[in-house]
Scaffold this active site. Sequence first.
Site, PDB file in Angstrom:
ATOM      1  N   ARG A 168       0.838  -1.198   0.000  1.00 38.36           N
ATOM      2  CA  ARG A 168       0.000   0.000   0.000  1.00 38.36           C
ATOM      3  C   ARG A 168       0.874   1.250   0.000  1.00 38.36           C
ATOM      4  NH1 ARG A 168      -2.087  -3.638   3.790  1.00 38.36           N
ATOM      5  NH2 ARG A 168      -4.200  -4.409   3.351  1.00 38.36           N
ATOM      6  N   LYS A 193      -1.930  -1.646   7.679  1.00 40.08           N
ATOM      7  CA  LYS A 193      -3.311  -1.203   7.797  1.00 40.08           C
ATOM      8  C   LYS A 193      -4.121  -2.082   8.744  1.00 40.08           C
ATOM      9  CE  LYS A 193      -7.442  -0.232   5.044  1.00 40.08           C
ATOM     10  NZ  LYS A 193      -8.036  -0.250   3.682  1.00 40.08           N
ATOM     11  N   HIS A 247      -3.620   3.037  -5.654  1.00 38.20           N
ATOM     12  CA  HIS A 247      -3.993   1.769  -5.018  1.00 38.20           C
ATOM     13  C   HIS A 247      -4.283   0.680  -6.054  1.00 38.20           C
ATOM     14  CE1 HIS A 247      -5.054  -0.423  -1.380  1.00 38.20           C
ATOM     15  NE2 HIS A 247      -6.104  -0.921  -2.021  1.00 38.20           N
ATOM     16  N   ARG A 250      -1.622  -1.913  -6.485  1.00 39.58           N
ATOM     17  CA  ARG A 250      -1.649  -3.043  -5.548  1.00 39.58           C
ATOM     18  C   ARG A 250      -2.515  -4.169  -6.117  1.00 39.58           C
ATOM     19  NH1 ARG A 250      -1.523  -5.007  -0.261  1.00 39.58           N
ATOM     20  NH2 ARG A 250      -3.479  -5.754   0.608  1.00 39.58           N
ATOM     21  N   HIS A 274      -3.443  -9.581   3.450  1.00 37.11           N
ATOM     22  CA  HIS A 274      -4.857  -9.855   3.693  1.00 37.11           C
ATOM     23  C   HIS A 274      -4.981 -10.771   4.907  1.00 37.11           C
ATOM     24  CE1 HIS A 274      -5.194  -8.547  -0.559  1.00 37.11           C
ATOM     25  NE2 HIS A 274      -6.362  -8.110  -0.161  1.00 37.11           N
ATOM     26  N   TYR A 283      -9.855 -12.601  -6.571  1.00 39.10           N
ATOM     27  CA  TYR A 283      -8.764 -12.917  -7.486  1.00 39.10           C
ATOM     28  C   TYR A 283      -8.794 -14.367  -7.972  1.00 39.10           C
ATOM     29  CZ  TYR A 283      -6.701  -8.613  -5.599  1.00 39.10           C
ATOM     30  OH  TYR A 283      -6.479  -7.319  -5.212  1.00 39.10           O
TER      31      TYR A 283
END
Length: 389
Positions: A168, A193, A247, A250, A274, A283
């Site tokens: 990020r 994050k 972003h 990413r 994640h 994905y």
Amino acid sequence: MAGRAHAWLTKHECTLGQALRRYLEEVTTHKKSKRAETDRIDWFLEREAKLCKQRLYGISTDDIKQLIQRRMAPENPEIKPVTGSTMNRELAVISHLYNTARSEWGFEKLENPIIKGIRRKENKGRRRRLRRGEEACLLAAARAYEQKWAPAIPISAVIQFALSTGMRLGEIGRCSWDDVNLGEATLFLADTKNGESRTVPLYPSAVRLLASLERRTDNLVFGPADSIRQMWTRVLATTDIKGLRFHDLRHEAISRLFEATDLSDMEIAAISGHKTLSQLKRYTHLRANKIARKLAVAEGARPLKVVVPVPPRSEDDAAATSSPGALQRWRAISTSKMVLEALVQKRPVSEIAAEVGVSDVAIHKALERLGIEKPRQGWWNRAVNRAAA
């Protein structure tokens, strides 16, 4: 007794606006998202002045429903309606404000007007990926900007690094040389994050990129996130690329991990940060062809015949063989700078061309299009001879 009565009156007369300003000072300042939340609250105080004058104890769920109506379906056609996700971010601030006031500020019996079911439907996650030629265009614009202005932020390196690691913007901005281990090809992120640290493994090309950077006096690898964001905006403005955010790099990087590697979902989650595998569901369609091959093996290793429509050929596709399978493999390689650069650093172009099923010309055209420096003629043999000596 008078003091207690005054305190009670002060709390019960406190308006939403006054509470929001206190929330800004005592709560927002300690959040990682303080910049975005500060902007959101400042905007709210300005545009919702009437609601902000109401007493905190007097705001009802109906008032919140009216707020949602004003924001998502404004009567004034010149006012752009907000999305469900934006509305939910605002409701989350108000809800947390009420919970904080009740639990930490002593606002007894204060009822939260944000009840279950009032939040709006979230938007679908962005799926913007780099289109053909956009990566080369971005890097060319970034290098031109660097050559003209010599900025403190090596923005071309930042773009390459983001596409290589999937980190990020905030993580890249906080990255310091103390966190980098070039020998182990890893980068430690203590502050992420989701609140958990992680160690990011690096491609060889990312290690070389880091090794080529000049050291800053503040020990940051690239520079602070705000400066990177500003530089990104300036570079993007010099291109014709539309609808691309930082972003999105990413998303592109993680998509490439699914497409170009055999890493497991768990391994990719460890790289991307994640928390749960469910967050990577968006994905999974990128590996449908690999799953299909496994199903074919399960049926007795019979060849799986799949008819794939062949799109119009690009200039460097024209140098590929007529085999649909070779063309499909070549497209996966030639659209990823990260993958193609890694290949030509390890093996001769002629050897790669023979294995993939394309000509040397196709590879050289792709190198030029993606902005990859062409390997010098005969470099592989010289390297082999030096190793033998």
